[in-house]
Design a protein around this motif. Structure first.
Motif, PDB file in Angstrom:
ATOM      1  N   ASP A   1      -5.946  -4.847  -5.294  1.00  0.00           N
ATOM      2  CA  ASP A   1      -5.004  -4.636  -4.196  1.00  0.00           C
ATOM      3  C   ASP A   1      -4.000  -3.524  -4.506  1.00  0.00           C
ATOM      4  OD1 ASP A   1      -6.263  -6.640  -2.837  1.00  0.00           O
ATOM      5  OD2 ASP A   1      -4.801  -8.187  -3.369  1.00  0.00           O
ATOM      6  N   LEU A   2      -3.561  -3.428  -5.763  1.00  0.00           N
ATOM      7  CA  LEU A   2      -2.597  -2.387  -6.118  1.00  0.00           C
ATOM      8  C   LEU A   2      -3.218  -0.996  -5.964  1.00  0.00           C
ATOM      9  CD1 LEU A   2      -0.968  -4.017  -9.288  1.00  0.00           C
ATOM     10  CD2 LEU A   2      -0.105  -3.998  -6.939  1.00  0.00           C
ATOM     11  N   GLU A   3      -4.479  -0.859  -6.336  1.00  0.00           N
ATOM     12  CA  GLU A   3      -5.160   0.428  -6.159  1.00  0.00           C
ATOM     13  C   GLU A   3      -5.298   0.767  -4.679  1.00  0.00           C
ATOM     14  OE1 GLU A   3      -6.048  -1.938  -8.136  1.00  0.00           O
ATOM     15  OE2 GLU A   3      -6.224  -1.095 -10.172  1.00  0.00           O
ATOM     16  N   ARG A   4      -5.579  -0.231  -3.848  1.00  0.00           N
ATOM     17  CA  ARG A   4      -5.699   0.026  -2.410  1.00  0.00           C
ATOM     18  C   ARG A   4      -4.371   0.455  -1.811  1.00  0.00           C
ATOM     19  NH1 ARG A   4      -9.672  -4.071  -2.776  1.00  0.00           N
ATOM     20  NH2 ARG A   4      -8.135  -5.743  -2.561  1.00  0.00           N
ATOM     21  N   VAL A   5      -3.287  -0.135  -2.289  1.00  0.00           N
ATOM     22  CA  VAL A   5      -1.963   0.296  -1.825  1.00  0.00           C
ATOM     23  C   VAL A   5      -1.715   1.742  -2.208  1.00  0.00           C
ATOM     24  CG1 VAL A   5       0.516  -0.067  -2.112  1.00  0.00           C
ATOM     25  CG2 VAL A   5      -0.985  -2.033  -1.834  1.00  0.00           C
ATOM     26  N   ALA A   6      -2.101   2.123  -3.427  1.00  0.00           N
ATOM     27  CA  ALA A   6      -1.916   3.505  -3.871  1.00  0.00           C
ATOM     28  C   ALA A   6      -2.761   4.470  -3.037  1.00  0.00           C
ATOM     29  CB  ALA A   6      -2.272   3.626  -5.354  1.00  0.00           C
ATOM     30  N   ARG A   7      -3.984   4.076  -2.712  1.00  0.00           N
ATOM     31  CA  ARG A   7      -4.846   4.951  -1.909  1.00  0.00           C
ATOM     32  C   ARG A   7      -4.333   5.112  -0.481  1.00  0.00           C
ATOM     33  NH1 ARG A   7      -9.066   2.183  -4.722  1.00  0.00           N
ATOM     34  NH2 ARG A   7      -9.360   0.793  -2.919  1.00  0.00           N
ATOM     35  N   SER A   8      -3.550   4.129  -0.023  1.00  0.00           N
ATOM     36  CA  SER A   8      -3.002   4.228   1.329  1.00  0.00           C
ATOM     37  C   SER A   8      -1.806   5.165   1.404  1.00  0.00           C
ATOM     38  CB  SER A   8      -2.599   2.841   1.836  1.00  0.00           C
ATOM     39  OG  SER A   8      -1.465   2.347   1.130  1.00  0.00           O
ATOM     40  N   GLY A   9      -1.386   5.693   0.265  1.00  0.00           N
ATOM     41  CA  GLY A   9      -0.265   6.619   0.232  1.00  0.00           C
ATOM     42  C   GLY A   9       1.059   5.996  -0.133  1.00  0.00           C
ATOM     43  N   ARG A  10       1.102   4.714  -0.411  1.00  0.00           N
ATOM     44  CA  ARG A  10       2.335   4.042  -0.804  1.00  0.00           C
ATOM     45  C   ARG A  10       2.350   3.834  -2.315  1.00  0.00           C
ATOM     46  NH1 ARG A  10       2.924  -1.382   1.786  1.00  0.00           N
ATOM     47  NH2 ARG A  10       5.163  -1.083   1.406  1.00  0.00           N
ATOM     48  N   ASP A  11       3.540   3.817  -2.872  1.00  0.00           N
ATOM     49  CA  ASP A  11       3.698   3.558  -4.297  1.00  0.00           C
ATOM     50  C   ASP A  11       3.556   2.059  -4.525  1.00  0.00           C
ATOM     51  OD1 ASP A  11       4.351   3.411  -6.940  1.00  0.00           O
ATOM     52  OD2 ASP A  11       6.466   3.911  -6.683  1.00  0.00           O
ATOM     53  N   PRO A  12       2.556   1.591  -5.288  1.00  0.00           N
ATOM     54  CA  PRO A  12       2.390   0.147  -5.483  1.00  0.00           C
ATOM     55  C   PRO A  12       3.563  -0.506  -6.200  1.00  0.00           C
ATOM     56  CG  PRO A  12       0.920   1.388  -6.919  1.00  0.00           C
ATOM     57  CD  PRO A  12       1.505   2.363  -5.953  1.00  0.00           C
ATOM     58  N   VAL A  13       4.244   0.259  -7.057  1.00  0.00           N
ATOM     59  CA  VAL A  13       5.410  -0.308  -7.749  1.00  0.00           C
ATOM     60  C   VAL A  13       6.522  -0.589  -6.755  1.00  0.00           C
ATOM     61  CG1 VAL A  13       7.182   0.112  -9.493  1.00  0.00           C
ATOM     62  CG2 VAL A  13       4.817   0.811  -9.916  1.00  0.00           C
ATOM     63  N   GLY A  14       6.827   0.408  -5.912  1.00  0.00           N
ATOM     64  CA  GLY A  14       7.879   0.221  -4.922  1.00  0.00           C
ATOM     65  C   GLY A  14       7.488  -0.718  -3.798  1.00  0.00           C
ATOM     66  N   ALA A  15       6.201  -0.766  -3.480  1.00  0.00           N
ATOM     67  CA  ALA A  15       5.755  -1.569  -2.342  1.00  0.00           C
ATOM     68  C   ALA A  15       5.577  -3.036  -2.686  1.00  0.00           C
ATOM     69  CB  ALA A  15       4.438  -1.008  -1.795  1.00  0.00           C
ATOM     70  N   GLU A  16       5.107  -3.340  -3.908  1.00  0.00           N
ATOM     71  CA  GLU A  16       4.737  -4.716  -4.237  1.00  0.00           C
ATOM     72  C   GLU A  16       5.528  -5.330  -5.394  1.00  0.00           C
ATOM     73  OE1 GLU A  16       2.794  -6.555  -2.544  1.00  0.00           O
ATOM     74  OE2 GLU A  16       1.901  -5.067  -1.201  1.00  0.00           O
ATOM     75  N   LEU A  17       6.002  -4.515  -6.321  1.00  0.00           N
ATOM     76  CA  LEU A  17       6.616  -5.063  -7.533  1.00  0.00           C
ATOM     77  C   LEU A  17       8.143  -5.068  -7.460  1.00  0.00           C
ATOM     78  CD1 LEU A  17       4.285  -3.455 -10.228  1.00  0.00           C
ATOM     79  CD2 LEU A  17       3.972  -5.536  -8.884  1.00  0.00           C
ATOM     80  N   VAL A  18       8.722  -3.927  -7.107  1.00  0.00           N
ATOM     81  CA  VAL A  18      10.191  -3.839  -7.039  1.00  0.00           C
ATOM     82  C   VAL A  18      10.790  -4.861  -6.067  1.00  0.00           C
ATOM     83  CG1 VAL A  18      12.123  -2.362  -6.374  1.00  0.00           C
ATOM     84  CG2 VAL A  18      10.311  -1.456  -7.824  1.00  0.00           C
ATOM     85  N   PRO A  19      10.226  -5.067  -4.858  1.00  0.00           N
ATOM     86  CA  PRO A  19      10.821  -6.074  -3.962  1.00  0.00           C
ATOM     87  C   PRO A  19      10.848  -7.478  -4.563  1.00  0.00           C
ATOM     88  CG  PRO A  19       9.342  -4.658  -2.736  1.00  0.00           C
ATOM     89  CD  PRO A  19       9.143  -4.320  -4.182  1.00  0.00           C
ATOM     90  N   ARG A  20       9.864  -7.822  -5.373  1.00  0.00           N
ATOM     91  CA  ARG A  20       9.868  -9.144  -6.000  1.00  0.00           C
ATOM     92  C   ARG A  20      10.969  -9.254  -7.054  1.00  0.00           C
ATOM     93  NH1 ARG A  20       4.409  -8.514  -4.451  1.00  0.00           N
ATOM     94  NH2 ARG A  20       3.556 -10.450  -3.572  1.00  0.00           N
ATOM     95  N   VAL A  21      11.195  -8.169  -7.785  1.00  0.00           N
ATOM     96  CA  VAL A  21      12.287  -8.164  -8.764  1.00  0.00           C
ATOM     97  C   VAL A  21      13.630  -8.248  -8.055  1.00  0.00           C
ATOM     98  CG1 VAL A  21      13.408  -6.845 -10.597  1.00  0.00           C
ATOM     99  CG2 VAL A  21      10.912  -6.892 -10.451  1.00  0.00           C
ATOM    100  N   ILE A  22      13.786  -7.482  -6.984  1.00  0.00           N
ATOM    101  CA  ILE A  22      15.037  -7.514  -6.215  1.00  0.00           C
ATOM    102  C   ILE A  22      15.263  -8.902  -5.624  1.00  0.00           C
ATOM    103  CG2 ILE A  22      16.199  -6.611  -4.168  1.00  0.00           C
ATOM    104  CD1 ILE A  22      14.874  -3.938  -4.727  1.00  0.00           C
ATOM    105  N   GLY A  23      14.204  -9.508  -5.103  1.00  0.00           N
ATOM    106  CA  GLY A  23      14.338 -10.862  -4.563  1.00  0.00           C
ATOM    107  C   GLY A  23      14.781 -11.857  -5.613  1.00  0.00           C
ATOM    108  N   SER A  24      14.222 -11.761  -6.822  1.00  0.00           N
ATOM    109  CA  SER A  24      14.635 -12.658  -7.908  1.00  0.00           C
ATOM    110  C   SER A  24      16.077 -12.405  -8.316  1.00  0.00           C
ATOM    111  CB  SER A  24      13.709 -12.465  -9.114  1.00  0.00           C
ATOM    112  OG  SER A  24      12.373 -12.776  -8.791  1.00  0.00           O
ATOM    113  N   LEU A  25      16.472 -11.135  -8.358  1.00  0.00           N
ATOM    114  CA  LEU A  25      17.855 -10.795  -8.712  1.00  0.00           C
ATOM    115  C   LEU A  25      18.840 -11.387  -7.714  1.00  0.00           C
ATOM    116  CD1 LEU A  25      20.104  -9.216 -10.136  1.00  0.00           C
ATOM    117  CD2 LEU A  25      19.390  -7.189  -8.850  1.00  0.00           C
TER     118      LEU A  25
END
Length: 231
Positions: free
Chosen positions: A101-125
Motif C-alpha cells: 500500500d505504501l508503494e501504491r501511495v507513492a506511485r499516486s504522487g503522494r508522499d507515503p510518509v506524510g500521507a500515512e505515517l506522520v498523521p498517525r504520529v500527530i494523532g498519538s501526540l
C-alpha cells in the motif's frame, strides 16, 4: 522534517490524524479521566495523610502536584494511548508494507510518509497531550478540595504553591516530556512495522517488538527527566 511540511497536511492526512485522535483520545477520554481521578484521589489522600503524620502539612500540596501532575499522569497517559492504539498502528502499517500500500501511495504522487505515517504520529501526540493536560487539571482540582474543601478563600495560597512547583524550568520539562511521549507512542510502533519482512506471519512479531521497544523508550525518557529534574 515531513511533519513540518505543509504538504503533509492535505485533506486525507488531516482526516487520518482526526480519526487517530478520535480513537486514541476522544473515545477513551471519559474512562481515562475517571480512572485518573480515582487514582489521583487515593494518592492525594495518602500524600496528605503522610505529610500530616510527620508534621509537614505545608509540603503536602507541592508533593502531590509534583508526583501526580508532573510525573505519574504523563506516564499513565502515554501508556494508555500506547496500549489502546500502539499495537493497532503497528499492525496496520505492517500490513500496508506487506501489501504494498505504501508503494501504491507513492506511485499516486503522494508522499507515503506524510500521507500515512506522520498523521498517525500527530494523532498519538495530540492524544497523549490531551489526556495528560485534562487529567492534570482534574488532579489539581481534587488536591484543592482535599486540602481546602470548597472554600474560595484558599485560592491565593493554592496558586502560590502550585506556581512554585510550575516554575519555568518545570513547565518546559513537562511540555517537552509530554511531547516526546506522544511522538514515540506513534513513531516507535511505526518503526517496528516498517522493518517487518514481507510475510503476514511476521506481523505479530513486529507488533511485539514494537510494544517492547515502546515501553523501554518511555521508561528511558521518564528516568532521564527525573534524573535531570531532581538530581
Amino acid at each position: 522534517m515531513t511533519a513540518f511540511s505543509p504538504s503533509a497536511y492535505d485533506r486525507e492526512a488531516r482526516g487520518l490524524a482526526a480519526r487517530q485522535i478520535h480513537f486514541s483520545a476522544w473515545q477513551a477520554l471519559p474512562g481515562f479521566v475517571l480512572a485518573s481521578a480515582l487514582l489521583s484521589f487515593v494518592l492525594i489522600r495518602i500524600v496528605v495523610g503522610t505529610a500530616q503524620e510527620f508534621g509537614l502539612p505545608q509540603y503536602a500540596l507541592e508533593l502531590a502536584v509534583r508526583v501526580l501532575v508532573l510525573e505519574l499522569i504523563p506516564v499513565l497517559a502515554a501508556l494508555y494511548v500506547a496500549l489502546r492504539s500502539g499495537a493497532a498502528i503497528c499492525t496496520r502499517v505492517a500490513l500496508m508494507r506487506i501489501g504494498g500500500d505504501l508503494e501504491r501511495v507513492a506511485r499516486s504522487g503522494r508522499d507515503p510518509v506524510g500521507a500515512e505515517l506522520v498523521p498517525r504520529v500527530i494523532g498519538s501526540l495530540v492524544a497523549v497531550a490531551l489526556l495528560t493536560y485534562l487529567s492534570g487539571v482534574v488532579a489539581l482540582l481534587l488536591a484543592y478540595v482535599e486540602l481546602y474543601g470548597f472554600s474560595p478563600w484558599a485560592v491565593a495560597g493554592f496558586v502560590r504553591i502550585t506556581g512554585h512547583v510550575f516554575d519555568p524550568v518545570a513547565v518546559a520539562a513537562f511540555l517537552l516530556k509530554t511531547t516526546l511521549f506522544g511522538v514515540v507512542v506513534g513513531a516507535v510502533p511505526i518503526g517496528a512495522a516498517l522493518g517487518v519482512q514481507r510475510d503476514p506471519e511476521a506481523v505479530p512479531g513486529a507488533v511485539r517488538r514494537g510494544m517492547v521497544r515502546l515501553g523501554v523508550t518511555l521508561a528511558v525518557i521518564e528516568v532521564v527527566f527525573v534524573a535531570a529534574m531532581y538530581a
